[in-house]
Design a protein around this motif. Structure first.
Motif, short mmCIF file in Angstrom:
data_model
loop_
_atom_site.label_atom_id
_atom_site.label_comp_id
_atom_site.label_asym_id
_atom_site.label_seq_id
_atom_site.Cartn_x
_atom_site.Cartn_y
_atom_site.Cartn_z
N ASP A 112 1.11 -1.24 -0.57
CA ASP A 112 0.19 0.12 -0.06
C ASP A 112 0.69 1.66 0.40
OD1 ASP A 112 -1.69 1.67 0.11
OD2 ASP A 112 -2.79 1.07 1.89
N PHE A 113 0.60 2.13 -1.45
CA PHE A 113 2.00 2.81 -1.53
C PHE A 113 1.35 4.21 -1.81
CE2 PHE A 113 5.47 5.81 -4.03
CZ PHE A 113 6.35 5.29 -3.17
N PHE A 114 1.49 5.89 -0.85
CA PHE A 114 0.97 7.26 -1.63
C PHE A 114 2.01 8.32 -1.48
CE2 PHE A 114 -0.43 11.26 -0.12
CZ PHE A 114 -1.37 10.90 -0.96
N ASP A 115 2.73 8.44 -2.30
CA ASP A 115 3.51 9.91 -2.05
C ASP A 115 2.70 10.95 -3.00
OD1 ASP A 115 4.03 9.07 -4.68
OD2 ASP A 115 6.07 8.72 -4.49
N TYR A 116 3.85 11.81 -2.95
CA TYR A 116 3.43 13.07 -3.56
C TYR A 116 4.72 13.19 -5.24
CZ TYR A 116 -0.07 14.98 -1.12
OH TYR A 116 -0.39 14.80 0.90
N ASP A 117 4.45 14.23 -6.40
CA ASP A 117 5.02 13.71 -7.27
C ASP A 117 6.26 15.01 -7.13
OD1 ASP A 117 6.74 13.27 -9.42
OD2 ASP A 117 5.54 15.40 -10.53
N SER A 118 7.72 14.24 -7.16
CA SER A 118 8.94 15.99 -7.53
C SER A 118 9.17 16.87 -8.34
CB SER A 118 10.24 15.28 -6.18
OG SER A 118 9.57 15.19 -5.47
N PRO A 119 9.80 17.62 -8.90
CA PRO A 119 9.63 18.10 -10.04
C PRO A 119 10.60 17.56 -10.65
CG PRO A 119 9.15 19.69 -8.56
CD PRO A 119 9.11 18.33 -8.56
N SER A 120 10.77 17.44 -11.95
CA SER A 120 12.20 17.15 -12.71
C SER A 120 12.53 19.12 -13.23
CB SER A 120 11.92 16.66 -13.93
OG SER A 120 11.43 16.50 -14.74
N GLY A 121 13.63 19.01 -14.01
CA GLY A 121 14.53 20.34 -14.36
C GLY A 121 15.67 20.18 -14.90
N THR A 122 15.94 21.45 -15.70
CA THR A 122 17.04 21.43 -16.15
C THR A 122 18.04 21.60 -15.41
OG1 THR A 122 17.35 24.00 -16.32
CG2 THR A 122 15.98 22.03 -17.89
#
Length: 379
Positions: free
Chosen positions: A258-268
């Motif tokens: 059972d897994f829950f997480d938030y996104d992390s943005p990518s970038g240059t």
């Protein structure tokens, strides 16, 4: 982290200490005595092998194989991703977002000319599906390092007999430990940076007239290493084996994640050079809430009733709120395996399995980009 595992090379330390203590008395002796002592000096190097040679290089295998042994698995920090354990194998280039590698969209593995999506993964004879986090079956959802006996990988072409779903490229096979013959249990707790808290509990039945089983549960809670948001993981594993006779066993395995997480943005690179902790906003950006004219109510006289507006996100810069990007997974795997000798030199192994998958992800798109896609489709 409070639980610290240190790697060191005894050979290097032994050589350094031997040189240090051998050099000190030489300073007080004549030059000829010093030269004589240095000529007779011997340094003994003592080392320790983690795995046996035949296991490490795959003697007796159809193809070249590499192995991560149980000792190496247990030496890793508690809670580390099962995928990240491949980085200790020669030829495997593993990159993850975060020290534990739990962020599902930040994983990459390269073996020669193959990437993560082209590598086959097998767990106790069960072929894992594609490694895509969107609806796939990445191996790190189905294993805890404490329950792994070994990880055997083929950096080149895999064995044709391996039950892999993918094309014949690199294959990584994960094998879980069997239940112990003795009744017992294990409890561990790990705390660390970013409010990391991880508990692991395991209970063993011991051998009861040919039947033995274990059940384990791990719970991991942590903040993202950059920006707002959390990672929450509850993982349950169970395994039961019944031995009918010396050559016949029936094995049942169960995994629930059972897994829950938030996104992390990518970038240059320039983005992270300007702000190493670049992330999504922890609050709704300024100016992102306004009234949608389409939901106005009208009074009986035909005028607009502006007493009850519905707030909505507007503008392309309003998709940077971290609560708008989540990943929710609830995956289960059931497997039943029969091993028996049909003759003295012929063994039959049959595996039946069922994978129950559920989950969803949310990642909003900017209005301008969505409008462009809609315009193209409409045309």
């Amino acid at each position: 982290m409070k639980t610290i595992h240190k790697y060191f090379r005894p050979s290097l330390i032994s050589a350094s200490l031997a040189t240090l203590f051998a050099a000190s008395p030489a300073l007080s002796q004549e030059s000829d005595t010093t030269q004589s002592a240095e000529a007779e000096e011997k340094i003994q190097v003592v080392g320790r092998r983690i795995s046996e040679t035949e296991i490490a290089i795959g003697t007796g295998e159809v193809t070249n194989t590499l192995a991560v042994t149980r000792d190496a698995l247990l030496s890793a920090p508690a809670g580390i991703s099962g995928l990240k354990m491949l980085e200790s194998l020669p030829g495997f280039n593993v990159q993850t977002d975060g020290a534990l590698g739990l962020y599902e969209f930040g994983n990459s593995v390269n073996v020669r000319a193959f990437n993560l999506s082209q590598i086959g993964f097998v767990l106790n004879g069960v072929p894992m599906g594609r490694s895509d986090a969107f609806g796939g079956s990445p191996i790190f959802r189905y294993v805890d390092n404490e329950n792994l006996a070994s990880v055997v990988a083929s950096p080149g072409a895999g064995d044709v007999s391996a039950p892999s779903y993918s094309s014949l490229g690199p294959i990584a096979s994960y094998y879980s430990v069997d239940p112990s013959d003795k009744m017992g249990g294990l409890v561990s707790m790990t705390i660390g940076d970013d409010n990391l808290q991880r508990s692991f509990v395991k209970l063993e039945t011991g051998d009861i007239n040919g039947f033995k089983a274990f059940i384990s549960r791990s719970k991991t809670d942590s903040d993202l290493w950059r920006g707002p948001g959390t990672i929450d993981r509850e993982h349950i594993e169970g395994k039961a084996i019944y031995t009918f006779d010396q050559g016949t066993t029936l094995e049942f395995s169960y995994v629930a994640n059972d897994f829950f997480d938030y996104d992390s943005p990518s970038g240059t690179a320039a983005t992270f050079e300007a702000d190493y902790y670049y992330s999504y906003s922890d609050s709704i950006p300024e100016g992102c809430i306004s009234a949608d004219p389409g939901v106005y109510d009208f009074n009986q006289d035909g005028t607009i009733d502006d007493s009850d507006f519905t707030p909505v996100f507007t503008g392309s810069n309003c998709t940077s709120y971290y609560e708008d990007r989540i990943n929710v997974r609830d995956d289960k795997l059931y497997s039943l395996q029969l091993n028996t000798y049909l003759t003295d030199n012929l063994m039959f192994t049959g595996t039946a399995y069922l994978e129950d998958k559920d989950g969803y992800g949310v990642s909003p798109d900017s209005y301008s980009n969505t409008l462009g896609i809609y315009t193209d489709q409409a045309a």
